[in-house]
Design an enzyme around this catalytic site. Structure first.
Site, short mmCIF file in Angstrom:
data_model
loop_
_atom_site.label_atom_id
_atom_site.label_comp_id
_atom_site.label_asym_id
_atom_site.label_seq_id
_atom_site.Cartn_x
_atom_site.Cartn_y
_atom_site.Cartn_z
N VAL A 220 28.81 2.64 20.42
CA VAL A 220 29.55 3.61 20.93
C VAL A 220 31.08 3.11 20.67
O VAL A 220 31.53 2.17 20.54
CB VAL A 220 29.32 3.20 22.38
CG1 VAL A 220 30.60 3.73 23.50
CG2 VAL A 220 28.25 3.54 23.45
N LYS B 56 29.04 8.34 22.99
CA LYS B 56 28.15 7.54 21.93
C LYS B 56 27.09 8.35 21.26
O LYS B 56 27.27 9.24 21.06
CB LYS B 56 26.77 7.50 23.58
CG LYS B 56 25.66 7.37 22.65
CD LYS B 56 24.70 7.24 23.77
CE LYS B 56 24.74 5.75 24.53
NZ LYS B 56 23.27 6.24 25.78
N GLY C 93 22.61 3.11 18.52
CA GLY C 93 23.51 3.81 18.09
C GLY C 93 24.32 3.46 18.38
O GLY C 93 24.29 1.56 18.47
N GLY D 233 23.88 -0.53 20.02
CA GLY D 233 21.93 -0.68 20.11
C GLY D 233 20.96 0.04 19.48
O GLY D 233 20.96 0.32 18.06
N ASP E 246 16.48 1.55 33.75
CA ASP E 246 17.65 -0.25 33.05
C ASP E 246 18.76 -0.39 33.64
O ASP E 246 19.60 -0.64 32.70
CB ASP E 246 17.35 0.63 31.72
CG ASP E 246 18.08 -0.62 30.65
OD1 ASP E 246 17.77 -1.75 31.40
OD2 ASP E 246 18.39 -0.58 29.27
N GLY F 35 30.01 -1.03 21.34
CA GLY F 35 29.06 -1.55 21.63
C GLY F 35 28.18 -1.17 20.51
O GLY F 35 28.16 0.18 20.30
#
Length: 333
Positions: free
Chosen positions: A18, A33, A16, A13, A127, A11
């Site tokens: 992962v 990450k 940065g 975002g 979050d 993934g």
């Protein structure tokens, strides 16, 4: 990071990306990450909110474990234990086969345990959403603490936190004085979604999000939430007038106990939402049993300082060779 073989990108975002990776010697699978921002020193990395909060909560069974931190050529790498997937992926993979109440109970009980420990250690997540609840076998862990803040830190806080569908109404009304109860709202919404596989409040914008909340749980009044009415007035927002819907029709597979907990978590007034510890004591979880933690509430501050000072010294030495590495093992709390 030569000791790891990068396998696939999991993934990305604004922070940065992962990657899934394997330790070349041990064969252990991890998630790494890679942060987008450059860092000049190991000490700067150690002061990242995500790193500081995870250090504080090391080894809790329902919070993802940070195994290592490395800095190479000003790029920070956070090495985590690797989970199989997240709750959003679980729901998506099941299609029309929705969860049983026992499954929802098991997942939520673990999440509330992790959150109760997080709040006890002085942090709130900010979050929470299905994508940040990681799954391996039957275990659920809270992940992605990049927006975590200390409960005792001084407001104002930014109001632009939490993905819109899981954002508490005080955040939608631009409050900067919120606290850990925003996490409880998010978990109420997530709990409802685990029953139906459909987000409870699916707004296309912030205004539409608030409209959907009012339509489903009923609009607030000066009696039920005076602070919210003041917040709305400050930004010239007018609540639509709704009496609310019957949650048992929206979530037909949920028991009365489950609906009771969801309703209390999704209260307009944050003060009326239960804490994570109170939620664990709700009748919905009567058949669940907590696993006693062997982790003390606080790690000795002198030990933490000593351990990290030694690693900083190593980092400064390696900096002379234009390659910095900073590693640490999570301390027992």
């Amino acid at each position: 990071m030569e000791k790891y073989e990068f396998i696939e990108k999991l993934g990305h975002g604004s922070y940065g990306c992962v990657w899934k990776a394997i330790h070349r010697l041990s064969g252990e699978t991890v998630a790494i990450k890679i942060l987008k921002k450059n860092y000049s020193s190991g000490d700067e990395c150690l002061n990242l909110r995500e790193v500081k909060s995870l250090r504080r909560m090391a080894n809790h069974p329902n919070i993802v474990q940070l195994k290592e931190l490395a800095l190479e050529n000003n790029v920070a790498f956070l090495v985590f234990e690797c989970m199989e997937c997240n709750l959003h992926q679980v729901m998506k993979a099941r299609g029309n086969r929705i969860s049983s109440e026992s499954e929802v109970k098991n997942w939520c009980f673990q999440i509330f345990q992790g959150l109760a420990y997080m709040h006890k250690q002085g942090y709130f997540h900010r979050d929470l959403k299905p994508e940040n609840l990681l799954v391996r076998h039957n275990t659920v862990k809270i992940g992605d603490l990049g927006l975590a803040r200390e409960i005792n830190s001084k407001p104002p806080y930014t109001d632009y936190v939490v993905t819109r569908w899981y954002r508490a109404p005080e955040l939608l009304l631009r409050s900067s004085l919120y606290g850990s109860k925003v996490d409880m709202w998010s978990l109420g919404v997530i709990m409802a979604e685990l029953f139906t596989f459909t987000p409870l409040f699916r707004g296309k914008s912030e205004a539409d999000q608030m409209y959907n909340i009012c339509r489903i749980i009923g609009s607030p009044t000066k009696m039920s939430w005076p602070y919210g009415i003041d917040l709305a007035r400050n930004i010239r927002y007018q609540f639509p007038e709704f009496g609310g819907m019957d949650l048992s029709q929206l979530i037909p597979t949920a028991s009365k106990d489950a609906l009771s907990l969801i309703k209390s978590l999704c209260s307009w007034d944050p003060c009326k939402r239960p804490t994570a510890i109170e939620a664990l004591q709700h009748s919905f979880f009567n058949s669940c049993y907590s696993i006693p933690s062997t982790i003390p509430c606080e790690a000795p501050s002198a030990l933490k300082c000593r351990n990290f000072a030694s690693r900083a010294a190593v980092s400064r030495q390696q900096k002379r060779d234009c390659k910095q590495k900073l590693q640490f093992e999570a301390e027992q709390q």
